[in-house]
Design an enzyme around this catalytic site. Structure first.
Site, PDB file in Angstrom:
ATOM      1  N   THR A   1      -0.372 -11.094 -13.042  1.00  7.25           N
ATOM      2  CA  THR A   1      -0.236 -11.991 -14.187  1.00  7.25           C
ATOM      3  C   THR A   1       1.042 -12.802 -14.003  1.00  7.25           C
ATOM      4  OG1 THR A   1       1.113 -10.506 -15.555  1.00  7.25           O
ATOM      5  CG2 THR A   1      -1.280 -10.201 -15.643  1.00  7.25           C
TER       6      THR A   1
ATOM      7  N   VAL B   1       6.596  -4.498 -11.330  1.00 12.81           N
ATOM      8  CA  VAL B   1       7.495  -5.497 -11.913  1.00 12.81           C
ATOM      9  C   VAL B   1       7.610  -6.706 -10.992  1.00 12.81           C
ATOM     10  CG1 VAL B   1       9.819  -5.984 -12.756  1.00 12.81           C
ATOM     11  CG2 VAL B   1       8.801  -3.719 -13.123  1.00 12.81           C
ATOM     12  N   LYS B   2       7.287  -7.860 -11.545  1.00 11.50           N
ATOM     13  CA  LYS B   2       7.290  -9.102 -10.777  1.00 11.50           C
ATOM     14  C   LYS B   2       8.622  -9.818 -10.979  1.00 11.50           C
ATOM     15  CE  LYS B   2       3.642 -12.508  -9.858  1.00 11.50           C
ATOM     16  NZ  LYS B   2       2.497 -13.212 -10.493  1.00 11.50           N
ATOM     17  N   LEU B   3       9.285 -10.121  -9.870  1.00  8.29           N
ATOM     18  CA  LEU B   3      10.608 -10.730  -9.903  1.00  8.29           C
ATOM     19  C   LEU B   3      10.642 -11.975  -9.025  1.00  8.29           C
ATOM     20  CD1 LEU B   3      12.440  -7.367  -9.266  1.00  8.29           C
ATOM     21  CD2 LEU B   3      12.592  -8.632 -11.428  1.00  8.29           C
TER      22      LEU B   3
END
Length: 212
Positions: free
Chosen positions: A25, A81-83
């Protein structure tokens, strides 16, 4: 190659759950969807798939990203976790990865960014092939370069091909040996469809109905 669905639509995830390994997402997607309680939808998605569900931070400073990342992981145990591939984002990646949190370094546009992501322990790094194609560069060449670097140095970070615009991107990613790819539902649907399959099925059905 893992196949992720790029969506926040719970119905799409439910429809394709037998064919996908996870979901990705992003903030823009969540805003466009009009979701009031996006965390509730993310939790439902996590319950539908057994693999990673990437949820992106919206902060851009180290302390804020780190705290936000910690909060995101509380949604479900298969959250990734998207960073962003920035100085602060990579620092947060190293911190979270060292504590066992799955991370996805996004908005990657160069081999150097991917190299740093791998050195910081990222689970995935996401080169954006479509956006590079849009400005006249060959996005899949970047994927090939990153894969070569990771193989030479033995990095375990998986290359997650993102910003996929067509079926050829999917095929090329698989041929290059990418660890994963994330695709919107309209592209995933194309993987099932071929006009000759449809025509052949129509002919078989027509011939069967003619039997005596």
């Amino acid at each position: 190659m893992e196949i992720f669905l790029d969506t926040v639509n719970v119905s799409e995830v439910s429809l394709y759950r037998d064919f996908i390994d996870g979901v990705t997402t992003n903030p823009s997607m969540i805003v466009k969807s009009g979701l009031v309680d996006y965390k509730a939808s993310i939790k439902k998605i996590c319950q539908l798939v057994s693999g990673p569900v990437s949820v992106e931070v919206i902060s851009d400073k180290y302390d804020d990203m780190l705290e936000e990342g910690k909060q995101i992981t509380k949604i479900h145990n298969n959250i990734c976790v998207k960073l962003p591939c920035t100085f602060d984002g990579l620092q947060v990646c190293k911190k979270l990865s060292s504590s066992g949190v799955s991370t996805n370094l996004t908005l990657c546009f160069s081999p150097a960014q991917a190299l740093l992501a791998a050195k910081c322990g990222a689970t995935y790094v996401s080169p954006f092939v479509g956006r590079l194609d849009d400005i006249g560069h060959d996005g899949m060449s970047l994927v090939e370069e990153i894969i070569d670097i990771f193989e030479v140095h033995g990095y375990e970070t998986r290359v997650l091909v993102a910003s996929v615009r067509n079926l050829q991107h999917v095929i090329q990613a698989a041929m290059l040996g990418a660890g994963a790819i994330t695709v919107p539902s309209q592209i995933l649907k194309q993987c099932f469809d071929h006009p000759l399959t449809i025509k052949g099925l129509e002919n078989f059905t027509k011939d069967w109905k003619k039997r005596k």
